[in-house]
Design a protein around this motif. Structure first.
Motif, short mmCIF file in Angstrom:
data_model
loop_
_atom_site.label_atom_id
_atom_site.label_comp_id
_atom_site.label_asym_id
_atom_site.label_seq_id
_atom_site.Cartn_x
_atom_site.Cartn_y
_atom_site.Cartn_z
N PHE A 1 38.37 -35.73 -4.37
CA PHE A 1 37.21 -35.85 -5.27
C PHE A 1 36.63 -34.46 -5.58
CE2 PHE A 1 32.56 -35.97 -5.63
CZ PHE A 1 32.44 -36.69 -6.82
N LEU A 2 36.54 -33.59 -4.56
CA LEU A 2 35.90 -32.28 -4.75
C LEU A 2 36.89 -31.18 -5.17
CD1 LEU A 2 33.36 -32.21 -1.78
CD2 LEU A 2 32.85 -32.49 -4.20
N ARG B 1 38.52 -30.76 -7.84
CA ARG B 1 38.36 -30.26 -9.22
C ARG B 1 37.00 -29.60 -9.44
NH1 ARG B 1 38.61 -35.96 -9.13
NH2 ARG B 1 36.69 -36.81 -10.02
N SER B 2 36.15 -29.52 -8.39
CA SER B 2 34.85 -28.85 -8.54
C SER B 2 35.05 -27.34 -8.40
CB SER B 2 33.89 -29.33 -7.46
OG SER B 2 34.28 -28.80 -6.21
N THR C 1 24.34 -30.73 -4.85
CA THR C 1 24.11 -31.42 -6.14
C THR C 1 24.02 -30.46 -7.33
OG1 THR C 1 21.76 -31.48 -5.57
CG2 THR C 1 23.01 -33.49 -5.19
N LEU D 1 27.21 -30.38 -9.08
CA LEU D 1 27.77 -31.66 -9.53
C LEU D 1 26.93 -32.25 -10.65
CD1 LEU D 1 28.47 -33.29 -6.03
CD2 LEU D 1 30.14 -32.14 -7.49
N LYS E 1 27.38 -37.75 -13.41
CA LYS E 1 28.53 -38.65 -13.26
C LYS E 1 29.25 -38.39 -11.93
CE LYS E 1 32.61 -40.20 -15.89
NZ LYS E 1 33.72 -39.77 -15.04
N GLN E 2 29.40 -37.09 -11.60
CA GLN E 2 30.08 -36.74 -10.34
C GLN E 2 29.26 -37.19 -9.13
OE1 GLN E 2 30.56 -32.53 -11.43
NE2 GLN E 2 32.71 -32.72 -10.83
N GLN E 3 27.92 -37.06 -9.25
CA GLN E 3 27.06 -37.50 -8.14
C GLN E 3 27.20 -39.01 -7.92
OE1 GLN E 3 22.98 -36.12 -7.91
NE2 GLN E 3 23.48 -34.25 -9.06
N GLU F 1 29.80 -40.81 -8.71
CA GLU F 1 31.13 -41.05 -8.13
C GLU F 1 31.14 -40.75 -6.63
OE1 GLU F 1 33.92 -38.74 -10.36
OE2 GLU F 1 33.68 -39.92 -12.19
N LEU F 2 30.42 -39.67 -6.24
CA LEU F 2 30.36 -39.29 -4.82
C LEU F 2 29.68 -40.39 -4.00
CD1 LEU F 2 30.90 -37.17 -2.64
CD2 LEU F 2 28.69 -36.13 -3.19
#
Length: 601
Positions: free
Chosen positions: A303-304, A306-307, A371, A374, A377-379, A381-382
C-alpha cells in the motif's frame, strides 16, 4: 481413611452422618470466643463445637488454649447445625461435630504469616517457610491436580499405547550447544559429570536399543537464572518413538492432553491448529503466538510502496524491508498518552525500532505524522487496509522484516496488558488455545558472531525432507522437522524428528556447527548399528500445569521451588563446604574471585 486412625476427613461429613461418632485429625484453622473452632485437613473444613459443660471442662480448656495451626485429634458426635446457621459455602456446612474428647498432638508456635490465600505474603517469606505455604488451599489444589494429570498421562501412554517408563541417568557428560549445564566434580582429577538438561541422547539410544516407545517424567537441569517461567531444575514429560513422523507425534500429544485434561477446565478440541514459523512471525511477531485475541500484524508495504514517504522508501530498500502495523481496538478510549509513549520507548530500547502512531478520529479522519504525505483517498484506503474503526490506534513500524515483526509482536502483548489493566477483556482466562508451530529454520546465526551457525532447536534435529540437499549447499535456508506446542502464548512443548544417519549427524556437527564430534562419539557410533528412524517431544510439565491453574509463576505448581536467583531459601542452598570436603575432588576455591562474585550478586 484406610491405614490411618481417623474415621473421616474434615471435608466429607454431611447430614447423612448425623448421630455418628467420628474421630477427626487436622489443624486448627481458627477458634472463636471459646465456642467453636474450625478444623482443617487436606480435604476440607469441619466446624467443631467446644463443649461448655463442667464435665468436659478439660476438653474446653485444651481446645481454647491451643494456638491456631496446632495439630489436634477430636472425637465427637455429628449434629445438624441450628436452623439458619447452615453455611452453604462449606461442603460440610449443614453439620458440626460436638467434641467429646480431644488431644493436642503438636502445638504451633507464632506463625511468620497467616495460612490464608487472601493474605499477601512476600515471595521470599513464602519460600523460606515453604512447608507452611504448602498448607494453603491454592498450593494444595495445584499439587493434587498436578498429581492427577501425571497419573492420567501414565495411563494413556503406558496402559493404552504401550510406552515403557524408563529412568535415565542424572550423572552424564557435557552436551555441545544448548543451555549451560551444572557441573558435578568426580574423584578423578580434572574430570566432571554434567547434570543433563534433558534425557535427549539417552532416549535416542533407547530407540537404537529397540525399545520402540519410551516415556519418562524426567528431571532436567539448566544453570540459568530463574525466571517466572524457568527453574534451574524442572520436570518434563519426555517421549520418544521409533518409525514415527511429525503427524504421528502430534496426534499422540493431542490424544494425551485430551485424555489427561482436568474436567473442571472444560474440554480440549482436537486436532490443534497448525502454523508455520514464518506465518507466526509475520502475523504475531513471535514463534509462540497467543491466539486468544486478534490485533494481528498487518503488512502495508504494498500500500505504501507507491508513496513518496522517505522513511518508508528507505525501509523498503532493505533486502527484507517491510512496513507493518497493528491496530489497537478503542485505543483512544483505553490508552493514555503516557501509555503510547511507553510503548514507543519499549520498541526503541528493546528492538531499536521507531514506531509511529495513527489515530482514527470520531469524524473518521486520521491523526498522524503520516497523513501529510497521504491524500484523502489514500487515508481512506489505509483505514480499510488496517480495518480501523473510530477511536482505534494503529502502531506502524518500518525496517528489516524480523526486527519489525518482533517489535510489533512485543507491543501487541504489552498493549493487551495495558488494555486489560484499563478494563477491556481481551484474553479469556478460562480459554485454552493450543497451537502447533512447525517448519522452523534448522540453523540460526549466532548472536555473538552472525557468520557462524547454531542449532535453532538442538543438533540432533533432522532437516525437512524437501530441504535435505540444501543442508550441503546452503544450510541457512534449511527448514527443520522441529515442532513446538504453544498454549495461550507460552511454549509448553517442543520436539523433532531426529537424524538417524551417522554420516548426516557427523556432517551437521563438524561442518555446519563446527563442534567437536568426539564428545558425541558414543551416539555417532550407535547410529551406525542400525538406528531406526525416530522422533519425540518433551512437554514442560511445570509450565503446562501453571497455565491450567492460571498461576502467576511456575513456582506455584512446584512443591519446593528455587528463588529468582536459583537459591533454596528454606534450606539455604547452595551452601559452603570445607576445604577438607573438596579435597577428594581435587578442587580449591579461589576466594578473591568468589568474593568478587558475591559482591556482584
Amino acid at each position: 481413611n484406610s491405614f490411618v486412625a481417623r474415621t473421616n476427613t474434615c471435608g466429607e461429613l454431611r447430614s447423612a452422618h448425623v448421630g455418628q461418632e467420628v474421630t477427626l485429625y487436622g489443624w486448627i484453622q481458627y477458634q472463636r470466643q471459646g465456642l467453636f473452632l474450625v478444623l482443617r485437613d487436606f480435604q476440607g473444613l469441619t466446624q467443631v463445637i467446644i463443649p461448655q459443660d463442667e464435665a468436659h471442662a478439660h476438653v474446653k480448656k485444651l481446645l481454647c488454649n491451643a494456638p491456631v495451626e496446632s495439630v489436634v485429634r477430636v472425637t465427637g458426635i455429628v449434629t445438624p447445625r441450628p436452623p439458619g446457621q447452615e453455611n452453604p459455602k462449606m461442603p460440610t456446612g449443614d453439620i458440626e461435630v460436638k467434641a467429646e474428647t480431644a488431644e493436642v498432638l503438636n502445638s504451633c508456635k507464632k506463625l511468620p504469616f497467616e495460612i490464608k490465600d487472601f493474605i499477601k505474603k512476600s515471595e521470599a517469606l513464602r519460600m523460606q517457610y515453604r512447608y507452611l505455604d504448602l498448607r494453603s488451599f491454592q498450593l494444595q489444589y495445584n499439587l493434587r491436580l498436578r498429581s492427577q494429570i501425571v497419573m492420567r498421562m501414565r495411563e494413556y501412554l503406558c496402559n493404552l499405547h504401550g510406552f515403557v517408563d524408563v529412568e535415565t541417568p542424572t550423572l552424564f557428560k557435557r552436551t555441545p550447544g544448548g543451555a549451560k549445564e551444572f557441573l558435578v566434580p568426580s574423584r578423578e582429577a580434572g574430570k566432571f559429570y554434567c547434570l543433563p538438561q534433558s534425557p535427549q541422547q539417552f532416549k535416542q539410544l533407547l530407540m537404537v536399543g529397540g525399545l520402540d516407545r519410551y516415556f519418562q517424567v524426567a528431571r532436567c537441569y539448566r544453570d540459568e537464572g530463574s525466571r517466572p517461567d524457568r527453574q534451574p531444575e524442572f520436570t518434563q514429560i519426555d517421549i520418544e518413538m521409533s518409525f514415527v513422523d511429525q503427524a504421528g507425534i502430534q496426534r499422540l500429544i493431542e490424544g494425551l492432553l485430551q485424555y489427561s485434561w482436568p474436567e473442571e477446565r472444560g474440554s480440549v478440541t482436537t486436532p490443534f491448529p497448525s502454523m508455520t514459523y514464518e506465518e507466526a512471525l509475520a502475523n504475531y511477531g513471535t514463534d509462540k503466538p497467543d491466539t486468544r485475541f486478534g490485533m494481528k500484524i498487518v503488512d502495508i508495504s504494498d500500500f505504501l510502496r507507491r508513496s513518496d514517504i522517505q522513511f518508508v522508501q528507505d525501509a523498503l530498500s532493505y533486502p527484507r524491508g517491510t512496513v507493518k502495523a497493528i491496530c489497537i481496538p478503542r485505543g483512544v478510549r483505553y490508552l493514555k498518552n503516557k501509555d503510547l509513549e511507553s510503548l514507543k520507548e519499549s520498541a526503541k530500547s528493546q528492538f531499536n525500532q521507531e514506531i509511529m502512531e495513527i489515530i482514527c478520529r470520531p469524524d473518521g479522519s486520521l491523526k498522524s505524522l503520516l497523513t501529510k504525505f497521504l491524500g484523502e483517498k489514500q487515508q481512506s484506503e489505509l483505514i480499510q487496509v488496517l480495518n480501523m474503526q473510530v477511536d482505534d490506534v494503529a502502531l506502524l513500524a518500518a525496517g528489516e522484516h524480523k526486527q519489525v515483526c518482533s517489535a510489533l509482536g512485543s507491543l501487541r502483548l504489552e498493549t493487551a496488558d495495558l488494555l486489560e489493566a484499563a478494563g477491556l477483556v481481551l484474553r479469556d482466562p478460562t480459554a485454552f488455545h493450543f497451537l502447533w508451530v512447525v517448519d522452523f529454520p534448522l540453523f540460526l546465526p549466532k548472536e555473538e558472531n552472525p557468520t557462524e551457525l547454531e542449532s535453532a532447536h538442538h543438533p540432533f534435529t533432522a532437516p525437512h525432507p524437501s530441504d535435505t540437499s540444501l543442508l550441503y549447499s546452503d544450510p541457512t535456508k534449511v527448514r527443520s522437522q522441529h515442532y513446538d506446542l504453544v498454549l495461550n502464548g507460552s511454549e509448553v512443548g517442543g520436539g523433532s524428528i531426529r537424524i538417524h544417519s551417522a554420516e548426516q549427524q557427523r556432517f551437521v556437527l563438524e561442518k555446519v556447527l563446527k563442534e567437536d564430534s568426539e564428545v558425541l562419539s558414543h551416539l555417532l557410533e550407535a547410529l551406525e548399528f542400525g538406528a531406526p528412524p525416530h522422533g519425540g517431544i518433551a512437554l514442560g510439565l511445570d509450565r503446562l500445569i501453571s497455565l491450567i491453574v492460571d498461576a502467576p509463576s511456575i513456582r506455584d505448581v512446584i512443591a519446593f521451588p528455587k528463588s529468582f536467583r536459583g537459591r533454596d531459601l528454606m534450606g539455604n542452598a547452595p551452601d559452603y563446604v570445607t576445604p577438607e570436603e573438596l579435597e577428594p575432588y581435587h578442587i580449591q576455591v579461589s576466594w578473591p574471585l568468589a568474593e568478587k562474585e558475591a559482591k556482584k550478586n
